[in-house]
Design an enzyme around this catalytic site. Sequence first.
Site, PDB file in Angstrom:
ATOM      1  N   SER A   7      -1.136   6.249  -3.923  1.00 59.43           N
ATOM      2  CA  SER A   7       0.198   6.768  -3.616  1.00 59.43           C
ATOM      3  C   SER A   7       0.191   8.285  -3.535  1.00 59.43           C
ATOM      4  O   SER A   7      -0.596   8.945  -4.204  1.00 59.43           O
ATOM      5  CB  SER A   7       1.199   6.336  -4.683  1.00 59.43           C
ATOM      6  OG  SER A   7       2.458   6.898  -4.381  1.00 59.43           O
ATOM      7  N   GLU A  41      10.224   3.117  -6.299  1.00 54.87           N
ATOM      8  CA  GLU A  41      10.454   4.163  -5.283  1.00 54.87           C
ATOM      9  C   GLU A  41      11.723   3.823  -4.471  1.00 54.87           C
ATOM     10  O   GLU A  41      12.582   4.683  -4.256  1.00 54.87           O
ATOM     11  CB  GLU A  41       9.210   4.216  -4.387  1.00 54.87           C
ATOM     12  CG  GLU A  41       9.295   5.099  -3.162  1.00 54.87           C
ATOM     13  CD  GLU A  41       8.030   4.945  -2.290  1.00 54.87           C
ATOM     14  OE1 GLU A  41       6.919   5.132  -2.812  1.00 54.87           O
ATOM     15  OE2 GLU A  41       8.167   4.622  -1.089  1.00 54.87           O
ATOM     16  N   LYS A  46       0.943  -1.154  -7.906  1.00 57.81           N
ATOM     17  CA  LYS A  46       1.378  -0.313  -6.782  1.00 57.81           C
ATOM     18  C   LYS A  46       2.643  -0.899  -6.131  1.00 57.81           C
ATOM     19  O   LYS A  46       3.549  -0.163  -5.727  1.00 57.81           O
ATOM     20  CB  LYS A  46       0.254  -0.180  -5.739  1.00 57.81           C
ATOM     21  CG  LYS A  46       0.660   0.570  -4.459  1.00 57.81           C
ATOM     22  CD  LYS A  46       1.071   1.991  -4.749  1.00 57.81           C
ATOM     23  CE  LYS A  46       1.459   2.900  -3.635  1.00 57.81           C
ATOM     24  NZ  LYS A  46       1.879   2.511  -2.367  1.00 57.81           N
ATOM     25  N   HIS A  90       5.445   0.052  -8.257  1.00 57.53           N
ATOM     26  CA  HIS A  90       5.685   1.479  -7.998  1.00 57.53           C
ATOM     27  C   HIS A  90       6.572   1.634  -6.765  1.00 57.53           C
ATOM     28  O   HIS A  90       7.553   2.372  -6.759  1.00 57.53           O
ATOM     29  CB  HIS A  90       4.345   2.203  -7.789  1.00 57.53           C
ATOM     30  CG  HIS A  90       4.472   3.539  -7.117  1.00 57.53           C
ATOM     31  ND1 HIS A  90       4.675   3.673  -5.760  1.00 57.53           N
ATOM     32  CD2 HIS A  90       4.461   4.806  -7.606  1.00 57.53           C
ATOM     33  CE1 HIS A  90       4.791   4.955  -5.437  1.00 57.53           C
ATOM     34  NE2 HIS A  90       4.654   5.665  -6.555  1.00 57.53           N
ATOM     35  N   ASN A  91       6.234   0.924  -5.703  1.00 56.50           N
ATOM     36  CA  ASN A  91       7.006   1.052  -4.471  1.00 56.50           C
ATOM     37  C   ASN A  91       8.431   0.514  -4.648  1.00 56.50           C
ATOM     38  O   ASN A  91       9.379   1.085  -4.112  1.00 56.50           O
ATOM     39  CB  ASN A  91       6.312   0.307  -3.325  1.00 56.50           C
ATOM     40  CG  ASN A  91       5.202   1.137  -2.720  1.00 56.50           C
ATOM     41  OD1 ASN A  91       4.603   1.952  -3.402  1.00 56.50           O
ATOM     42  ND2 ASN A  91       4.922   0.939  -1.457  1.00 56.50           N
TER      43      ASN A  91
HETATM   44  C1  6PG Z   1       3.346   5.810  -1.484  1.00 57.20           C
HETATM   45  C2  6PG Z   1       4.385   5.084  -0.662  1.00 57.20           C
HETATM   46  C3  6PG Z   1       3.826   4.422   0.553  1.00 57.20           C
HETATM   47  C4  6PG Z   1       4.839   3.589   1.347  1.00 57.20           C
HETATM   48  C5  6PG Z   1       5.912   4.374   1.991  1.00 57.20           C
HETATM   49  C6  6PG Z   1       6.781   3.602   2.984  1.00 57.20           C
HETATM   50  O1  6PG Z   1       3.257   5.461  -2.653  1.00 57.20           O
HETATM   51  O2  6PG Z   1       2.674   6.718  -0.988  1.00 57.20           O
HETATM   52  O3  6PG Z   1       4.947   4.078  -1.458  1.00 57.20           O
HETATM   53  O4  6PG Z   1       2.798   3.591   0.100  1.00 57.20           O
HETATM   54  O5  6PG Z   1       4.162   2.915   2.324  1.00 57.20           O
HETATM   55  O6  6PG Z   1       6.706   4.967   1.039  1.00 57.20           O
HETATM   56  O7  6PG Z   1       7.410   2.497   2.427  1.00 57.20           O
HETATM   57  P1  6PG Z   1       8.620   1.793   3.199  1.00 57.20           P
HETATM   58  O8  6PG Z   1       8.322   1.869   4.669  1.00 57.20           O
HETATM   59  O9  6PG Z   1       8.646   0.383   2.731  1.00 57.20           O
HETATM   60  O10 6PG Z   1       9.837   2.575   2.860  1.00 57.20           O
END
Ligand code: 6PG
Length: 492
Positions: A131, A192, A185, A188-189
């Site tokens: 990430s 996010e 991960k 984590h997302n």
């Molecule tokens: C990271 C992000 C990355 C992710 C984007 C887009 O940790 O660097 O999580 O892996 O792919 O943020 O995610 P979405 O297109 O689902 O918003």
Amino acid sequence: MAQPKGDMGLIGLAVMGQNLILNAADHGYTVVAFNRTVSKVDHFMENEAKGKSIIGAHSIQELVDNLKRPRRIVLLVKAGAAVDAFIEQLLPYLEKGDIIIDGGNSHYPDTNRRYEELKGKGIYFVGSGVSGGEEGARYGPSLMPGGAEEAWPHIKEIFQAISAKSDGEPCCDWVGPAGAGHYVKMVHNGIEYGDMQLITEAYDIMKRVGGFSDKEIGDVFAKWNTGVLDSFLVEITRDILRYDDKDGTPLVEKIMDSAGQKGTGKWTAINALDLGMPVTLIGEAVFARCLSSLKSERIRAASILPGPEVSKDAIKDKQQFVDDLEQALYASKIISYAQGFMLIREAGKTYNWKLNNPAIALMWRGGCIIRSVFLAEITKAYRENPELENLLFNKFFTDAITKAQSGWRKTIALASTQGIPTPAFSTALSFYDGYRSERLPANLLQAQRDYFGAHTFRVLPECASEDLPEGQDIHVNWTGRGGNISASTYQA
Ligand code: 6PG
């Protein structure tokens, strides 16, 4: 043939791949680069990679031949079929003990499967969360490796060297077996998604209820970024709100309000449902993206469905309003992380993975998209007690949420009376009130289930009697018409 020099191979020269190679080269490692479209290798070698300890390979065999043993090969290709295809191509050239690392956003069940398949062939498979986007990959990402633990001693040094550091500690540690790295991960997302949704709700309230300009909102985020909300996502939001288009107006206001998604947030929400964990904030964040994408339907609804007009004097004290909002954001964020760790805890039990909570919090502390000052407190909480039942039971977070409560409630009440949606703020508060309720109305729900379907219920121990024995599945003939046969009981 001369001794191979490559410390690590990397397949996939898109943005993340190129930057990770340059990062490793900066740390003194020799990286062998390969890409399916081979012209990209030449272009990379003639430009960004020029003069660095990087070897361009024009075939899989050349890539493998240039690597020291055990070979360490990172795949940074599109999740899904491409990962399987490259594994297939690599296998004829690899030997027992070689290591394949998938650094893409793969779905963890795929990683579980690949781990098992490759174990049978003597190849160590690692699924690693990576990430931090482009900049993270170049100067220090957060790395979350899991899978074949035998691989860890061989990749630890490189991984920890190229990863981000937080207070001198690498934001990379071993997560756990099989698909655990990609699982973490994924969560984590999901978090996010939650953080981003919360920030957008704060922006929306400031804009629509407070009547703030984008510059003023940018200033609020700038201020928040010096306190408890100090984080990468708040920081970039500040900058986005201050960014003007060529005509001098904020670019963000010209962007179509319809959110995209690649699926990792959805996977987290689906997994939470599967494991029976109330990870409501991430769920709402995914649904909020779905609702936003119904743009044309929303345009129609806006002209048909009434709601309150935002009142000009909804806010009495502007500073108090901003302070309350800050607390609402902070409290909701605490709930989101508490829910995320509840999910990780349950996954550990269900999948029989020993997951290292303090290490996970530390890996998220720096380098990744959700990096924040706040994660230092979470790391501390789990270091104090790795088996902490819930983040909300840690004194720091109990105190923080107690303090934030009044502003949180006021903000949600204000938004609701003014007709502004706050799905993430509201679900966080509902979770909080539900979680701290010793008694919930599920008694009535159980009665309803038994009434219409003989699904049975259990009695509270203090209410047990001869007719209503404790610990037994009881069915009552509520109407006098139904039979006495109860349906089978099972928990989905
Ligand atoms: C990271 C992000 C990355 C992710 C984007 C887009 O940790 O660097 O999580 O892996 O792919 O943020 O995610 P979405 O297109 O689902 O918003």
